[in-house]
Design an enzyme around this catalytic site. Structure first.
Site, PDB file in Angstrom:
ATOM      1  N   HIS A 174      -1.999  18.175   1.028  1.00 59.32           N
ATOM      2  CA  HIS A 174      -2.896  18.044   2.180  1.00 59.32           C
ATOM      3  C   HIS A 174      -3.395  19.463   2.476  1.00 59.32           C
ATOM      4  O   HIS A 174      -2.674  20.430   2.230  1.00 59.32           O
ATOM      5  CB  HIS A 174      -2.141  17.558   3.424  1.00 59.32           C
ATOM      6  CG  HIS A 174      -1.631  16.161   3.312  1.00 59.32           C
ATOM      7  ND1 HIS A 174      -2.415  15.067   3.559  1.00 59.32           N
ATOM      8  CD2 HIS A 174      -0.406  15.678   2.996  1.00 59.32           C
ATOM      9  CE1 HIS A 174      -1.697  13.960   3.394  1.00 59.32           C
ATOM     10  NE2 HIS A 174      -0.470  14.299   3.049  1.00 59.32           N
ATOM     11  N   ASP A 230      -6.975  11.367   2.843  1.00 62.18           N
ATOM     12  CA  ASP A 230      -6.102  12.527   2.666  1.00 62.18           C
ATOM     13  C   ASP A 230      -6.778  13.387   1.618  1.00 62.18           C
ATOM     14  O   ASP A 230      -7.209  12.875   0.592  1.00 62.18           O
ATOM     15  CB  ASP A 230      -4.724  12.103   2.154  1.00 62.18           C
ATOM     16  CG  ASP A 230      -3.912  11.359   3.210  1.00 62.18           C
ATOM     17  OD1 ASP A 230      -4.401  11.212   4.345  1.00 62.18           O
ATOM     18  OD2 ASP A 230      -2.798  10.907   2.877  1.00 62.18           O
ATOM     19  N   HIS A 284      -4.839  10.985  11.383  1.00 59.70           N
ATOM     20  CA  HIS A 284      -3.769  11.274  10.444  1.00 59.70           C
ATOM     21  C   HIS A 284      -3.073  12.606  10.742  1.00 59.70           C
ATOM     22  O   HIS A 284      -3.103  13.537   9.932  1.00 59.70           O
ATOM     23  CB  HIS A 284      -4.337  11.275   9.008  1.00 59.70           C
ATOM     24  CG  HIS A 284      -3.297  11.140   7.925  1.00 59.70           C
ATOM     25  ND1 HIS A 284      -2.503  12.198   7.532  1.00 59.70           N
ATOM     26  CD2 HIS A 284      -2.926  10.105   7.158  1.00 59.70           C
ATOM     27  CE1 HIS A 284      -1.703  11.808   6.557  1.00 59.70           C
ATOM     28  NE2 HIS A 284      -1.941  10.528   6.314  1.00 59.70           N
ATOM     29  N   ASP A 292       0.630   4.302   3.240  1.00 58.70           N
ATOM     30  CA  ASP A 292       0.112   4.450   4.603  1.00 58.70           C
ATOM     31  C   ASP A 292      -1.418   4.315   4.666  1.00 58.70           C
ATOM     32  O   ASP A 292      -2.003   4.397   5.747  1.00 58.70           O
ATOM     33  CB  ASP A 292       0.600   5.762   5.261  1.00 58.70           C
ATOM     34  CG  ASP A 292       0.281   7.015   4.466  1.00 58.70           C
ATOM     35  OD1 ASP A 292       0.234   6.952   3.231  1.00 58.70           O
ATOM     36  OD2 ASP A 292       0.072   8.067   5.094  1.00 58.70           O
ATOM     37  N   HIS A 345      -7.198   5.841  -0.929  1.00 58.84           N
ATOM     38  CA  HIS A 345      -6.267   6.055  -2.044  1.00 58.84           C
ATOM     39  C   HIS A 345      -5.084   5.097  -1.939  1.00 58.84           C
ATOM     40  O   HIS A 345      -4.964   4.358  -0.971  1.00 58.84           O
ATOM     41  CB  HIS A 345      -5.808   7.514  -2.129  1.00 58.84           C
ATOM     42  CG  HIS A 345      -5.007   8.009  -0.941  1.00 58.84           C
ATOM     43  ND1 HIS A 345      -5.535   8.168   0.314  1.00 58.84           N
ATOM     44  CD2 HIS A 345      -3.708   8.396  -0.849  1.00 58.84           C
ATOM     45  CE1 HIS A 345      -4.607   8.630   1.134  1.00 58.84           C
ATOM     46  NE2 HIS A 345      -3.479   8.775   0.446  1.00 58.84           N
TER      47      HIS A 345
HETATM   48 ZN   LIG Z   1      -1.823  10.155   0.945  1.00 60.36          ZN
END
Ligand SMILES: [Zn+2]
Length: 476
Positions: free
Chosen positions: A405, A184, A427, A73, A69
């Site tokens: 998330h 994510d 992550h 980050d 995405h």
């Molecule tokens: Zn993200």
């Protein structure tokens, strides 16, 4: 025959995002094929030190690079990889991710260049130029959700991941091994996104995010009520609300909530909601274009009202603070989300001394950023332009997460449905990630030492993780 009796090693090598949130970049290798997952920067650092550890791996061996995405980050070091390293593989992302990537990184280049001028440090803040960005853009290929691409023995499929518009999970098959990379992801219904899907095929290996570790999210309705109540009471006592947000993505969800709340509360009619972003206009056009990739509830709204839900009634877009009259109570959504610099930092410094004001942190705050620092409720904060000057902090600081998330319940349920043999955690900061690992191991305790044993790994950056697979069936 299709079956090999020999043991083959699957290799996982983390260049970033191992026991940390930021600069996500993972390498998977099997039978001489190499796939790279994401190419982000770390928002807590600048310049070269914000990059994944690219020097630790020969990027010329990467066949395919998949971007989950558009968040910085996960995607912001891509132009650097494509234009300033020996990388020569093919790059894939979904259509909305590519459309937003262009404008977002354009802005990232501008902001890092400004940072460069004022700090004057040796470590240049600029990783690449607009020309690099444009050159990389033309080489990026797109993939549709639910479609499968096969290149030279590597097969991959994109699934909905929730989280932000365009976010994908990738199901990858290399030489008979099946891997699911979540990027994510979220499993909670929101106003506009499809939740993450469970693929039909069982993967051997699941690479999943661990941002929230074993924490539990508040339920959606309670969370929204807390959010709108806090805003309402702040405005009624004459205060201002600052919502630091990443320029787009979760900001659109907050705008949908606020626009709806204003519609239902007449006493707020004269109070302005500002969305301060130089990208606002360009990116809203992308949101208006890709409604067909969002969930049924927003598509229904679109059909029924025959108007675009992303054309807001109560929200005023402003490019920057030049024409902003700071005279009355108001709400401003401004980037960047972690208050490192820019408009959100400027408003924070202006509004922090007044106790009537409120700062509401709705995203995940990464280590080393001002947002993370604010969560400790410091009595004063350093000025960005002159770090020797301290500014008193009396404004209220509240964290209400709309970060999208999964929490522990959602992550562990998803893992159960996906049913992988091995789990690799990425992550997440060390502590939440370690707690998630323990929780999963005790959940699967009963299967230990059976053929259904579930293995859980939490590798650090540059740890070499090797998993052995015996007699893998190879589809010919
Ligand atoms: Zn993200």
């Amino acid at each position: 025959n299709g079956t090999s009796g020999e043991t083959e090693q699957f290799r996982f090598f983390c260049l970033g995002g191992g026991n940390e949130v930021g600069r996500s970049c993972h390498i998977i290798q099997f039978k001489g094929k190499t796939v790279m997952l994401d190419a982000g920067v770390h928002p807590g650092y600048s310049g070269l030190s914000s990059l994944p550890f690219y020097d630790e791996f020969d990027l010329s061996t990467v066949d395919i690079l998949l971007i989950s995405h558009f968040h910085l980050d996960h995607a912001a070091s891509l132009p650097f990889v494509m234009q300033h390293t020996n990388f020569k593989g093919r790059v894939f992302m979904t259509h909305p991710t590519k459309a937003i990537y262009r404008w977002l990184l354009n802005d990232f280049v501008r902001v890092t260049m400004i940072g460069d001028d004022s700090s004057g440090t040796v470590n240049s803040g600029t990783l690449y130029t607009d020309d690099d960005l444009a050159a990389s853009f033309d080489k990026i290929e797109t993939i549709d959700y639910h479609s499968t691409v096969e290149i030279d023995g590597i097969r991959f499929t994109a699934y909905h991941a929730g989280h932000v518009l365009g976010a994908a999970m990738f199901f990858i098959e290399i030489g008979g091994i099946k891997v699911l990379f979540t990027g994510d992801y979220s499993r909670e219904e929101d106003r506009h996104l499809n939740i993450a899907e469970v693929p039909l095929t069982r993967p051997d290996i699941l690479i999943t995010e661990s941002t929230f570790g074993t924490a539990t999210h508040e339920n959606r309705i309670e969370k929204e009520t807390k959010f709108t109540n806090l805003i309402h009471s702040t405005l009624l006592r004459g205060g201002r609300c600052l919502l630091p947000v990443f320029a787009l993505g979760r900001a659109q969800e907050l705008l949908l909530i606020l626009d709806e709340y204003w519609k239902n509360n007449e006493d707020l009619e004269d109070i302005n909601i500002y969305y301060a972003s130089s990208l606002a206009r360009k990116c809203m056009a992308v949101y208006q274009t890709y409604i067909n990739m969002m969930n049924e509830s927003i598509r229904k709204k679109f059909r029924d009202s025959n108007s675009n839900p992303f054309q807001f009634k109560y929200i005023k877009s402003i490019r920057n603070l030049d024409k902003f009259d700071d005279l009355n109570p108001c709400i401003v959504l401004a980037a960047p989300g972690m208050l490192q610099n820019g408009v959100s930092r400027e408003l924070l410094e202006r509004w922090a001394p007044d106790e009537r004001n409120a700062v509401i942190l709705t995203g995940y705050s990464i280590e080393g950023t001002m947002a993370k620092q604010l969560l400790m409720e410091p009595a004063q904060i350093p000025s960005f332009n002159n770090p020797d000057i301290m500014i008193p902090r009396r404004a209220g600081i509240t964290e209400i997460s709309f970060a999208a998330h999964v929490d522990y319940e959602q992550n562990s349920k998803f893992i159960e449905l996906v049913n992988p043999k091995s789990i690799i955690l990425v992550h997440g900061e060390s502590n939440p990630m370690g707690r998630l690992k323990s929780a999963l191991l005790s959940k699967y305790q009963k299967l230990k030492n059976t053929e259904n044993e579930v293995k859980v790994y939490n590798p650090r950056n540059c740890d070499d993780l090797k998993l052995s697979f015996k007699g893998i069936k190879i589809a010919k």
